[in-house]
Motif scaffolding. Structure first.
Motif, mmCIF file in Angstrom:
data_model
loop_
_atom_site.group_PDB
_atom_site.id
_atom_site.type_symbol
_atom_site.label_atom_id
_atom_site.label_comp_id
_atom_site.label_asym_id
_atom_site.label_seq_id
_atom_site.Cartn_x
_atom_site.Cartn_y
_atom_site.Cartn_z
ATOM 1 N N VAL A 99 0.814 -1.253 -0.059
ATOM 2 C CA VAL A 99 -0.013 -0.128 0.009
ATOM 3 C C VAL A 99 0.934 1.332 0.119
ATOM 4 C CG1 VAL A 99 -1.692 1.148 1.498
ATOM 5 C CG2 VAL A 99 -1.948 -1.169 1.034
ATOM 6 N N MET A 100 1.850 1.249 1.011
ATOM 7 C CA MET A 100 2.759 2.450 1.021
ATOM 8 C C MET A 100 3.566 2.652 -0.040
ATOM 9 S SD MET A 100 3.428 2.167 5.169
ATOM 10 C CE MET A 100 4.448 3.380 5.248
ATOM 11 N N ILE A 101 4.043 1.554 -0.790
ATOM 12 C CA ILE A 101 5.039 1.969 -1.894
ATOM 13 C C ILE A 101 4.231 2.523 -3.088
ATOM 14 C CG2 ILE A 101 6.375 0.628 -3.605
ATOM 15 C CD1 ILE A 101 7.336 -1.172 -1.381
ATOM 16 N N TYR A 102 3.075 1.544 -3.358
ATOM 17 C CA TYR A 102 2.182 2.094 -4.433
ATOM 18 C C TYR A 102 1.638 3.420 -4.326
ATOM 19 C CZ TYR A 102 -1.198 1.405 -8.225
ATOM 20 O OH TYR A 102 -1.780 1.719 -9.457
ATOM 21 N N VAL A 103 1.130 3.677 -3.222
ATOM 22 C CA VAL A 103 0.524 5.182 -3.055
ATOM 23 C C VAL A 103 1.471 6.150 -3.176
ATOM 24 C CG1 VAL A 103 0.452 5.558 -0.517
ATOM 25 C CG2 VAL A 103 -1.052 6.466 -1.695
ATOM 26 N N SER A 104 2.864 6.000 -2.575
ATOM 27 C CA SER A 104 3.797 7.036 -2.723
ATOM 28 C C SER A 104 4.257 7.198 -4.036
ATOM 29 C CB SER A 104 5.169 6.480 -1.787
ATOM 30 O OG SER A 104 4.775 6.086 -0.578
ATOM 31 N N PHE A 105 4.448 6.159 -4.936
ATOM 32 C CA PHE A 105 4.924 6.630 -6.388
ATOM 33 C C PHE A 105 3.885 7.055 -7.288
ATOM 34 C CE2 PHE A 105 8.664 3.660 -5.297
ATOM 35 C CZ PHE A 105 9.524 4.525 -5.442
ATOM 36 N N VAL A 106 2.780 6.488 -7.095
ATOM 37 C CA VAL A 106 1.742 6.649 -7.874
ATOM 38 C C VAL A 106 0.860 8.068 -7.618
ATOM 39 C CG1 VAL A 106 -0.560 5.741 -8.829
ATOM 40 C CG2 VAL A 106 1.472 4.064 -8.717
ATOM 41 N N GLU A 107 0.550 8.200 -6.466
ATOM 42 C CA GLU A 107 -0.078 9.276 -6.024
ATOM 43 C C GLU A 107 0.444 10.441 -5.274
ATOM 44 O OE1 GLU A 107 -4.273 10.805 -5.774
ATOM 45 O OE2 GLU A 107 -3.408 9.201 -6.832
ATOM 46 N N ILE A 108 1.222 10.204 -4.359
ATOM 47 C CA ILE A 108 1.901 11.156 -3.252
ATOM 48 C C ILE A 108 2.782 11.928 -4.250
ATOM 49 C CG2 ILE A 108 2.851 11.617 -1.351
ATOM 50 C CD1 ILE A 108 1.618 9.285 -0.023
ATOM 51 N N PHE A 109 3.912 11.000 -4.511
ATOM 52 C CA PHE A 109 5.073 11.697 -5.346
ATOM 53 C C PHE A 109 4.299 12.455 -6.565
ATOM 54 C CE2 PHE A 109 8.769 11.816 -8.288
ATOM 55 C CZ PHE A 109 9.599 12.407 -7.687
ATOM 56 N N ALA A 110 3.357 11.827 -7.369
ATOM 57 C CA ALA A 110 2.899 12.428 -8.448
ATOM 58 C C ALA A 110 2.151 13.901 -8.251
ATOM 59 C CB ALA A 110 1.581 11.723 -9.196
ATOM 60 N N GLU A 111 1.507 14.179 -6.931
ATOM 61 C CA GLU A 111 0.969 15.144 -6.373
ATOM 62 C C GLU A 111 2.064 16.270 -6.303
ATOM 63 O OE1 GLU A 111 -2.184 16.528 -6.032
ATOM 64 O OE2 GLU A 111 -2.873 14.764 -7.219
ATOM 65 N N ALA A 112 3.064 15.859 -5.646
ATOM 66 C CA ALA A 112 4.229 16.718 -5.483
ATOM 67 C C ALA A 112 4.958 17.317 -6.549
ATOM 68 C CB ALA A 112 5.240 15.821 -4.759
ATOM 69 N N GLN A 113 5.052 16.505 -7.508
ATOM 70 C CA GLN A 113 5.474 16.983 -8.941
ATOM 71 C C GLN A 113 4.568 17.925 -9.305
ATOM 72 O OE1 GLN A 113 6.423 13.267 -11.374
ATOM 73 N NE2 GLN A 113 8.582 14.147 -10.994
ATOM 74 N N SER B 148 -6.087 5.500 3.193
ATOM 75 C CA SER B 148 -5.535 4.423 2.655
ATOM 76 C C SER B 148 -4.235 4.598 3.461
ATOM 77 C CB SER B 148 -5.181 4.598 1.136
ATOM 78 O OG SER B 148 -6.496 4.612 0.706
ATOM 79 N N ILE B 149 -3.519 5.846 3.428
ATOM 80 C CA ILE B 149 -2.139 5.856 4.178
ATOM 81 C C ILE B 149 -2.373 5.321 5.859
ATOM 82 C CG2 ILE B 149 -0.160 7.234 5.239
ATOM 83 C CD1 ILE B 149 -0.778 8.765 2.526
ATOM 84 N N ALA B 150 -3.547 5.946 6.357
ATOM 85 C CA ALA B 150 -3.796 5.770 7.725
ATOM 86 C C ALA B 150 -3.777 4.095 8.054
ATOM 87 C CB ALA B 150 -5.099 6.533 8.242
ATOM 88 N N VAL B 151 -4.574 3.297 7.089
ATOM 89 C CA VAL B 151 -4.848 1.857 7.012
ATOM 90 C C VAL B 151 -3.637 1.251 7.053
ATOM 91 C CG1 VAL B 151 -5.662 -0.255 6.075
ATOM 92 C CG2 VAL B 151 -7.109 2.262 6.140
ATOM 93 N N ALA B 152 -2.855 1.501 5.999
ATOM 94 C CA ALA B 152 -1.433 1.104 6.129
ATOM 95 C C ALA B 152 -0.425 1.115 7.347
ATOM 96 C CB ALA B 152 -0.404 1.699 4.773
ATOM 97 N N ILE B 153 -0.446 2.438 7.586
ATOM 98 C CA ILE B 153 0.422 2.494 8.916
ATOM 99 C C ILE B 153 -0.278 2.058 10.164
ATOM 100 C CG2 ILE B 153 1.088 4.492 10.524
ATOM 101 C CD1 ILE B 153 1.428 6.332 8.160
ATOM 102 N N ALA B 154 -1.405 1.715 10.357
ATOM 103 C CA ALA B 154 -2.076 1.017 11.288
ATOM 104 C C ALA B 154 -1.757 -0.370 11.438
ATOM 105 C CB ALA B 154 -3.639 1.249 11.085
ATOM 106 N N ILE B 155 -1.817 -0.904 10.038
ATOM 107 C CA ILE B 155 -1.242 -2.471 9.866
ATOM 108 C C ILE B 155 0.094 -2.444 10.450
ATOM 109 C CG2 ILE B 155 -0.780 -4.295 8.367
ATOM 110 C CD1 ILE B 155 -3.442 -2.939 6.702
ATOM 111 N N HIS B 156 1.097 -1.653 10.251
ATOM 112 C CA HIS B 156 2.496 -1.991 10.526
ATOM 113 C C HIS B 156 2.821 -1.335 11.922
ATOM 114 C CE1 HIS B 156 4.236 2.085 10.025
ATOM 115 N NE2 HIS B 156 5.244 1.455 10.695
ATOM 116 N N ASN B 157 1.678 -1.191 12.507
ATOM 117 C CA ASN B 157 1.831 -0.540 14.031
ATOM 118 C C ASN B 157 1.398 -1.583 14.889
ATOM 119 O OD1 ASN B 157 2.591 2.248 13.616
ATOM 120 N ND2 ASN B 157 0.932 2.986 13.799
#
Length: 265
Positions: free
Chosen positions: A48-62, A154-163
């Motif tokens: 979840v974190m890798i996909y959303v980081s590259f596809v969504e978050i970094f794209a928004e940053a750019q 989506s990010i909150a769910v991913a972080i919650a799982i790894h917590n």
């Protein structure tokens, strides 16, 4: 970022942080670590974190930085911020001794056999280490939810799982060292509160200076932090906990779920 998203973003960050309590509760009701579950869950969280980081978050940053600085310069600053996020996460990780690092693999059944003094020290150090790690994770969840509530979920769910395994890393050694379930549970929850604290501190520092440029830089920084956490902590831990293929299946499932949720919402 919209101010009206503040309480929603903060609530998400709080819920993600307090997932350490789930790990604490699970540990009290089992005498052996469910390594297959942990391997799949950690792999899923990483996906979840890798996909959303590259596809969504970094794209928004750019997108934000290109609009502010122009084509090549905007892309350059987005890349700089991405790698700065990775270096920041790596620097935090280096400050924590390996044995006390909550992302190092620890089994419930192994901790039962350790001396109480060593167990208590491990639990306290793990709580402090998790609190340090949770600061940037809290900022990541908060910033994403402020900018895009659906993405924040989506990010909150991913972080919650790894917590969840982080909660185990705090509560189990303290419980076996002291015999006090309440104390172990309390310290586990307390370490998770560092996530909303990180969100509030970030908000207070950054909001007065917020602009599309700062927003874009911060989004790329968050993507870098999440990518480093996934590759340095979640995936190696998933492999150590269980069969190699289980962590990969979890990784792919996490990416697929993230892809579908982005398409639907």
């Amino acid at each position: 970022m919209l101010a009206e998203n503040f309480w929603f973003a903060l609530s998400l960050t709080l819920l993600a942080g307090l997932a350490t309590g789930i790990g604490s509760a699970l540990a009290f009701f089992t005498r052996r670590s469910n390594t297959n579950f942990l391997a799949i869950a950690l792999g899923f969280s990483a996906g979840v974190m890798i996909y959303v980081s590259f596809v969504e978050i970094f794209a928004e940053a750019q997108k934000s930085l290109v609009e502010w600085y122009g084509g090549s310069l905007g892309v350059m600053w987005a890349s700089v911020a991405l790698f700065l996020g990775m270096f920041l996460a790596a620097g935090i990780d280096k400050l924590i001794p390996a044995y006390e690092n909550p992302h190092e693999t620890k089994m419930v059944e192994d901790m039962e056999k350790m001396p109480s003094g060593k167990l208590y020290r491990m639990g306290i150090f793990s709580a402090v280490a998790i609190a340090v790690h949770n600061f940037p994770e809290g900022l990541a969840t908060f910033v994403a939810a402020m900018g895009d509530p659906d993405l924040g979920i989506s990010i909150a769910v991913a972080i919650a799982i790894h917590n969840i395994p982080e909660g185990i890393a705090v509560s189990v050694p303290i419980f076996y060292a002291t015999g006090n379930r309440k104390k172990a549970f309390y310290l586990s929850f307390l370490s998770g509160l560092a996530e909303p604290v990180g969100a509030i501190v970030g908000y207070l520092i950054l909001m007065p200076f917020m602009s599309p440029a700062v927003f874009g830089f911060l989004f790329a920084l968050v993507a870098g932090i999440m990518i480093f956490i996934s590759f340095d902590e979640l995936l190696p831990a998933a492999e150590r906990y269980g069969e190699h293929h289980l962590s990969v299946y979890g990784l792919i499932a996490g990416m697929m779920v993230m892809s579908i949720s982005l398409l639907l919402f």
